[in-house]
Design a protein around this motif. Structure first.
Motif, PDB file in Angstrom:
ATOM      1  N   UNK A 176      17.252  21.332 109.137  1.00  0.00           N
ATOM      2  CA  UNK A 176      17.283  20.768 107.777  1.00  0.00           C
ATOM      3  C   UNK A 176      16.083  21.283 106.977  1.00  0.00           C
ATOM      4  N   UNK A 177      14.933  21.377 107.622  1.00  0.00           N
ATOM      5  CA  UNK A 177      13.718  21.866 106.957  1.00  0.00           C
ATOM      6  C   UNK A 177      13.920  23.300 106.445  1.00  0.00           C
ATOM      7  N   UNK A 178      14.547  24.143 107.252  1.00  0.00           N
ATOM      8  CA  UNK A 178      14.807  25.528 106.852  1.00  0.00           C
ATOM      9  C   UNK A 178      15.792  25.590 105.681  1.00  0.00           C
ATOM     10  N   UNK A 179      16.814  24.755 105.733  1.00  0.00           N
ATOM     11  CA  UNK A 179      17.806  24.735 104.654  1.00  0.00           C
ATOM     12  C   UNK A 179      17.172  24.286 103.344  1.00  0.00           C
ATOM     13  N   UNK A 180      16.362  23.253 103.409  1.00  0.00           N
ATOM     14  CA  UNK A 180      15.688  22.754 102.204  1.00  0.00           C
ATOM     15  C   UNK A 180      14.717  23.805 101.678  1.00  0.00           C
ATOM     16  N   UNK A 181      13.997  24.462 102.558  1.00  0.00           N
ATOM     17  CA  UNK A 181      13.056  25.500 102.148  1.00  0.00           C
ATOM     18  C   UNK A 181      13.723  26.614 101.371  1.00  0.00           C
ATOM     19  N   UNK A 182      14.967  26.923 101.714  1.00  0.00           N
ATOM     20  CA  UNK A 182      15.699  27.974 101.010  1.00  0.00           C
ATOM     21  C   UNK A 182      15.951  27.639  99.539  1.00  0.00           C
ATOM     22  N   UNK A 183      15.839  26.365  99.197  1.00  0.00           N
ATOM     23  CA  UNK A 183      16.056  25.937  97.816  1.00  0.00           C
ATOM     24  C   UNK A 183      14.819  26.129  96.942  1.00  0.00           C
ATOM     25  N   UNK A 184      13.676  26.420  97.552  1.00  0.00           N
ATOM     26  CA  UNK A 184      12.421  26.490  96.812  1.00  0.00           C
ATOM     27  C   UNK A 184      11.961  27.910  96.544  1.00  0.00           C
ATOM     28  N   UNK A 185      11.265  28.040  95.398  1.00  0.00           N
ATOM     29  CA  UNK A 185      10.622  29.298  95.022  1.00  0.00           C
ATOM     30  C   UNK A 185       9.121  29.080  95.116  1.00  0.00           C
ATOM     31  N   UNK A 186       8.475  29.879  95.953  1.00  0.00           N
ATOM     32  CA  UNK A 186       7.025  29.786  96.071  1.00  0.00           C
ATOM     33  C   UNK A 186       6.363  30.650  95.005  1.00  0.00           C
ATOM     34  N   UNK A 187       5.381  30.088  94.310  1.00  0.00           N
ATOM     35  CA  UNK A 187       4.656  30.814  93.265  1.00  0.00           C
ATOM     36  C   UNK A 187       3.340  31.322  93.843  1.00  0.00           C
ATOM     37  N   UNK A 188       3.106  32.613  93.714  1.00  0.00           N
ATOM     38  CA  UNK A 188       1.901  33.226  94.266  1.00  0.00           C
ATOM     39  C   UNK A 188       1.090  33.798  93.101  1.00  0.00           C
ATOM     40  N   UNK A 189       0.034  33.047  92.734  1.00  0.00           N
ATOM     41  CA  UNK A 189      -0.751  33.382  91.553  1.00  0.00           C
ATOM     42  C   UNK A 189      -1.839  34.421  91.816  1.00  0.00           C
ATOM     43  N   UNK A 190      -2.385  34.446  93.014  1.00  0.00           N
ATOM     44  CA  UNK A 190      -3.581  35.256  93.223  1.00  0.00           C
ATOM     45  C   UNK A 190      -3.420  36.433  94.186  1.00  0.00           C
ATOM     46  N   UNK A 191      -2.329  36.488  94.907  1.00  0.00           N
ATOM     47  CA  UNK A 191      -2.166  37.600  95.847  1.00  0.00           C
ATOM     48  C   UNK A 191      -0.700  37.729  96.242  1.00  0.00           C
ATOM     49  N   UNK A 192      -0.397  38.837  96.885  1.00  0.00           N
ATOM     50  CA  UNK A 192       0.947  39.007  97.435  1.00  0.00           C
ATOM     51  C   UNK A 192       1.035  38.213  98.725  1.00  0.00           C
ATOM     52  N   UNK A 193       2.111  37.489  98.920  1.00  0.00           N
ATOM     53  CA  UNK A 193       2.244  36.720 100.158  1.00  0.00           C
ATOM     54  C   UNK A 193       2.619  37.619 101.328  1.00  0.00           C
ATOM     55  N   UNK A 194       2.299  37.163 102.490  1.00  0.00           N
ATOM     56  CA  UNK A 194       2.760  37.825 103.701  1.00  0.00           C
ATOM     57  C   UNK A 194       4.025  37.135 104.173  1.00  0.00           C
ATOM     58  N   UNK A 195       4.761  37.779 105.043  1.00  0.00           N
ATOM     59  CA  UNK A 195       5.993  37.191 105.572  1.00  0.00           C
ATOM     60  C   UNK A 195       5.699  35.870 106.273  1.00  0.00           C
ATOM     61  N   UNK A 196       4.517  35.771 106.897  1.00  0.00           N
ATOM     62  CA  UNK A 196       4.165  34.527 107.597  1.00  0.00           C
ATOM     63  C   UNK A 196       4.073  33.349 106.631  1.00  0.00           C
ATOM     64  N   UNK A 197       3.541  33.567 105.437  1.00  0.00           N
ATOM     65  CA  UNK A 197       3.450  32.486 104.442  1.00  0.00           C
ATOM     66  C   UNK A 197       4.845  32.060 103.969  1.00  0.00           C
ATOM     67  N   UNK A 198       5.703  33.029 103.781  1.00  0.00           N
ATOM     68  CA  UNK A 198       7.064  32.744 103.319  1.00  0.00           C
ATOM     69  C   UNK A 198       7.848  32.012 104.415  1.00  0.00           C
ATOM     70  N   UNK A 199       7.710  32.479 105.625  1.00  0.00           N
ATOM     71  CA  UNK A 199       8.418  31.878 106.753  1.00  0.00           C
ATOM     72  C   UNK A 199       7.907  30.472 107.074  1.00  0.00           C
ATOM     73  N   UNK A 200       6.625  30.229 106.848  1.00  0.00           N
ATOM     74  CA  UNK A 200       6.052  28.909 107.145  1.00  0.00           C
ATOM     75  C   UNK A 200       6.796  27.805 106.395  1.00  0.00           C
ATOM     76  N   UNK A 201       7.171  28.091 105.149  1.00  0.00           N
ATOM     77  CA  UNK A 201       7.860  27.091 104.325  1.00  0.00           C
ATOM     78  C   UNK A 201       9.348  27.418 104.147  1.00  0.00           C
ATOM     79  N   UNK A 202       9.800  28.497 104.778  1.00  0.00           N
ATOM     80  CA  UNK A 202      11.219  28.897 104.735  1.00  0.00           C
ATOM     81  C   UNK A 202      11.688  29.138 103.298  1.00  0.00           C
TER      82      UNK A 202
END
Length: 144
Positions: free
Chosen positions: A56-82
């Motif tokens: 359920x956490x992964x499904x909900x995470x897919x609904x969100x857009x992460x905003x990265x103001x100061x740097x490019x995210x790594x895959x680990x940051x994206x995967x942490x919140x799905x």
């Protein structure tokens, strides 16, 4: 009489050829439709398989857009919140060029289980994130 018979045969031949061409076209069209349906079914099946394996956490995470103001995210940051998508701002592109940015984004897409949609807050005029850097564009986008 013979001439009328030859004309009749010619007309029948043309009509038959036209029907054959029409039938062949319909068969090809039907074949494309069937192939498209098969492709759609395969995508839906794959999507269903992925969804069944997600928490359920992964499904909900897919609904969100992460905003990265100061740097490019790594895959680990994206995967942490799905995250299903990411939004990049001006500082994300600092010290980057087209090649390094493309390589970083390809790496993200490759390393994430479900590759995120990648967006940039670029409106033109006073809001220039990517086009503010000459490495990406000679002149910033203008406002409409």
């Amino acid at each position: 009489m013979k001439r009328k018979r030859n004309i009749k045969k010619t007309v029948i031949l043309f009509i038959s050829a036209g029907i054959a061409i029409l039938a062949a076209g319909l068969i090809l069209l039907r074949s494309e439709t069937v192939q498209n349906k098969i492709h759609e079914f395969a995508i839906e099946k794959k999507t269903d398989e992925i969804m069944k394996g997600m928490s359920e956490e992964e499904k909900v995470g897919q609904l969100f857009m992460g905003c990265f103001y100061s740097s490019l995210p790594g895959a680990d940051e994206i995967e942490e919140y799905h995250l299903g998508s990411i939004l990049l701002f001006k500082e994300s592109f600092k010290n980057m060029d087209k090649t390094s940015l493309a390589a970083h984004l390809k790496k993200i897409r490759k390393e994430c289980f479900i590759p995120p949609v990648i967006a940039v807050d670029e409106e033109g005029g006073t809001v220039n994130r990517l086009s503010a850097y000459t490495a990406f564009r000679n002149k910033p986008f203008q406002s409409p």
